[in-house]
Design an enzyme around this catalytic site. Structure first.
Site, mmCIF file in Angstrom:
data_model
loop_
_atom_site.group_PDB
_atom_site.id
_atom_site.type_symbol
_atom_site.label_atom_id
_atom_site.label_comp_id
_atom_site.label_asym_id
_atom_site.label_seq_id
_atom_site.Cartn_x
_atom_site.Cartn_y
_atom_site.Cartn_z
ATOM 1 C CB SER A 261 -0.891 0.022 1.238
ATOM 2 O OG SER A 261 -0.143 0.414 2.388
ATOM 3 C CG ASP A 262 1.504 5.810 -1.435
ATOM 4 O OD1 ASP A 262 2.406 5.984 -0.588
ATOM 5 O OD2 ASP A 262 1.415 6.502 -2.465
ATOM 6 C CE1 TYR A 263 4.443 7.316 6.223
ATOM 7 C CE2 TYR A 263 2.216 8.057 6.741
ATOM 8 C CZ TYR A 263 3.532 7.870 7.112
ATOM 9 O OH TYR A 263 3.949 8.231 8.373
ATOM 10 C CB ALA A 264 -1.610 5.983 6.155
ATOM 11 C CB ALA A 265 -3.180 3.527 0.966
#
Length: 738
Positions: A261-265
């Protein structure tokens, strides 16, 4: 480790150990002292989770990575090494131009070499994975991450995607390179309004035709990881989209690497409104085959309860864990958890003369000469007085926002580059004006009020600089203005509705122009700017992007004629921001501007602006003139392949490299087709007065598109071939596909 041993390792892990492999935390969790307590409390996780995580975000440097790896392995029951992943986008210590500048080189082979050198530096510093390349297709210059894209065209972007992945992963399975994580899958560059993190909504046909090809090129090139994008597609955030991640990426394309995932996605699935809590967000993401949760507590706290309650299968989680373990094994981390990283190796490979030379070459090829009235360029060294002025004239902020590991002190400024060509008698310099009128927006990026107040010039200093600049300009024969965006005005979270030069710089340029001197504008930016006023005020315009460590030397070589500019735009420059999004391969319309049946206002046009961009895709000047003649097709009918040739002649006395571009129009299709589509290009070196015949093989495969019934096929009928130096200035011939 052999595959059987790897599977035995998987089977021997407890559920907390397995789940740990699917969690990524940032470096602040791995301090040996109490500094780690704050981040743990903020994320709501405990030390047991930290001790079992599988990867670390944005920690680099051989000393740091080795220290963290050593401490981690001492606690690890199975001695499974950490993966170190980092944002290394366009250079580690040796910084190349921003990717939009790399796109302007139209030279994938050169960029492959640049990324191979980047991987060598990154590997020495302990990085195992880079979150690069970003291969998002971008057609809206308001989006700050235009900086990270190679442009608006799927064919060109695909060529660079392949080159970048290949360069980063050169000899990967034998201990070379680093693993490439391609991002942001998918269609992130189409965020509505050019606004970061915003919704994407488009047809599946457009998605497949324009936006997916560059990701597919990266997957075909062997990228080891894919990062999910923040945006929605068809109402579903990508991190939880089975359609994009499982159906297309895994099943259609056969990708069996790691999806992160991208950051905190994953947790942001709640904010999107498709999950009610962390548990539901976790279920959506893991069922979509997202393997690693970057920087949230979702997987760490919710996966095991979901397994225990029978809401997700153990096989689903095991497959994700195995993919992570396999990546570690493929990188040789079980044998050498440091992958050769050491301070000694850093000293050997960082910023070598060879790498500086390559950086200057790449920077030189990325620069685009947009305007050269009165042949103001090139300048002749020490034959006239040159005033270099502007906030970027002697500024080391030439590496852009996303050169996370670069050092400003390594950067060659434009002034330093000019000093190689001009003695003190012929080079005048002053800053002239401030970068911005107002720096308060930097507070959103963490700057304090005191820091912001110290950034700009005082009113007295502004008056003094303006007076000094005007005085020196009157003494000079030519004024070179180095202007542009502030570093923080582009890149992630750098969306803007006003993409002109900052007003204080525009006003300064106007005052200089009133002196009627020969003027050259060097533009430093992370996106195409609206330069409609500037083209009227100055003689020459040089688009330099953020040109990297060797930017000053590369620009000086071009300004003083040592290098003939060869850069060509990979993204259109709008005439007005109101035209955005814009791109050359627009669809035909029933009432085009040149309609034979409708006139006046009742055609597709603006009342207050031209339709065309200020500078078109593929456009760029050089100090030479190249003439195109004799466009020839091997036949007027195509079965499988058509040979296309054109003669190009350098009708000047200066050696040059011409980028010959081939476009096609499908005249009639089962669905509306673009007015032109890039299909091929070649870089052709031409000596003075030299003529060459350039050959292309146009194939039926290149004519395929997603038809009315969504099959990928080429339909028989009439086509037009266009060949020229850019998308507008072309010769054309017709043929029929049988």
């Amino acid at each position: 480790m052999e595959e059987t041993k790897l599977k035995e390792l998987l089977d021997s892990l407890s559920w907390p150990e397995k789940i740990g492999q699917l969690v990524q935390l940032s470096g602040d969790f791995f301090h040996a002292d109490q500094l780690a307590v704050g981040p743990q409390k903020k994320l709501g996780i405990d030390q047991k989770i930290v001790d079992q995580v599988g990867s670390v975000l944005n920690v680099t440097g051989a000393e740091k990575t080795r220290e963290i790896q050593d401490r981690y392995l001492k606690k690890s029951r199975h001695k499974i090494p950490l993966l170190f992943m980092a944002d290394i986008i366009y250079g580690y210590r040796t910084i190349f131009p921003i990717p939009l500048g790399l796109g302007a080189t139209w030279n994938p082979a050169l960029i492959e070499e640049a990324y191979e050198q980047t991987a060598e530096e990154s590997k020495a510093a302990g990085a195992h994975v880079t979150f690069a390349p970003m291969v998002d297709l971008v057609r809206d210059a308001r989006w700050g991450r235009s900086l990270e894209s190679t442009g608006e065209d799927p064919v060109l972007n695909s060529a660079f995607a392949k080159a970048m992945v290949t360069g980063l992963q050169k000899d990967l399975l034998n201990g070379g390179g680093i693993a490439s994580c391609v991002k942001h899958f998918a269609a992130y560059g189409a965020a509505e309004g050019g606004r970061e993190y915003n919704t994407v909504d488009m047809s599946e046909r457009r998605l497949r035709q324009d936006y997916l090809p560059s990701y597919k090129a990266a997957v075909d090139a062997g990228c080891q990881l894919v990062m999910t994008s923040f945006n929605t597609y068809d109402g579903m955030p990508v991190t939880g989209s089975k359609f994009l991640l499982e159906d297309i990426l895994r099943k259609e394309w056969g990708f069996d690497g790691v999806i992160i995932s991208d950051y905190a996605a994953i947790q942001e699935l709640i904010a999107h409104g498709v999950a009610t809590d962390d548990r539901e967000a976790t279920k959506l993401a893991i069922e979509a085959t997202t393997d690693i949760d970057m920087k949230t507590p979702c997987y760490a706290k919710e996966l095991e309860p979901l397994i225990e309650d029978g809401e997700i299968s153990t096989e689903l989680v095991d497959r994700s864990v195995y993919r992570v373990l396999k990546l570690k094994n493929d990188l040789g981390l079980f044998e050498d958890p440091y992958r050769g990283a050491s301070q000694e190796q850093e000293e050997c490979v960082f910023l070598t003369e060879e790498k500086r030379h390559l950086a200057k070459k790449v920077s030189s090829e990325s620069v685009v000469l947009l305007q050269n009235k009165r042949d103001v360029l090139p300048l002749t060294p020490n034959q006239e007085k040159v005033l270099l002025v502007g906030p970027y004239g002697d500024n080391q902020e030439l590496i852009g926002l996303w050169a996370v590991h670069g050092k400003r002190e390594d950067v060659v400024t434009i002034k330093k580059g000019f000093e190689h060509y001009l003695d003190s008698e012929h080079l005048l310099y002053t800053q002239g004006c401030d970068m911005l009128e107002d720096y308060t927006f930097l507070g959103e990026f963490g700057a304090t009020k005191d820091q912001i107040e110290q950034l700009g010039l005082t009113d007295a200093m502004k008056e003094q600089e303006l007076s000094q600049a005007l005085t020196l300009a009157k003494q000079a024969d030519t004024v070179v203005l180095a202007l542009g965006e502030h570093t923080m005005q582009s890149g992630e979270a750098g969306s803007r509705t006003d993409i002109t030069l900052p007003k204080i710089q525009q006003d300064f340029l106007q005052k200089i122009a009133e002196l009627n001197k020969k003027t050259v504008l060097i533009v430093i930016s992370g996106r195409p700017l609206v330069l409609t006023k500037e083209v009227e005020l100055v003689d020459g315009i040089v688009q330099a992007w953020f040109p990297g460590t060797e930017g000053g030397n590369a620009l000086a070589d071009i300004i003083f004629g040592q290098t003939n500019p060869t850069g060509r735009l990979s993204m259109s420059f709008p005439y007005s921001v109101g035209q955005l999004p814009m791109y050359y391969s627009e669809f035909k319309t029933g009432r085009p501007l040149t309609s034979p049946t409708h006139k006046g206002r009742f055609v597709s046009k603006y009342l207050d602006s031209q339709n065309d961009p200020l500078f078109s895709f593929g456009y760029g000047l050089s100090y030479s003139k190249v003439m195109y003649t004799d466009l020839t097709l091997s036949s007027e009918q195509m079965h499988e392949t058509l040979k296309v040739s054109v003669k190009v002649k350098n009708i000047s006395k200066r050696t040059t490299t011409e980028t010959v571009q081939l476009y096609v129009q499908d005249v009639t299709g089962s669905v509306v087709r673009p007015v032109k589509e890039l299909k091929a290009f070649q870089k052709v070196a031409l000596d003075a007065d030299e003529e060459k015949t350039v050959y292309f093989d146009l194939t039926k495969e290149e004519l395929k598109f997603y038809t009315k019934n969504m099959t990928f096929d080429a339909e028989p009928g009439a086509f037009i071939v266009f060949v020229g130096p850019n998308v507008k200035d072309t010769q054309e011939k017709s043929f029929t596909l049988l």
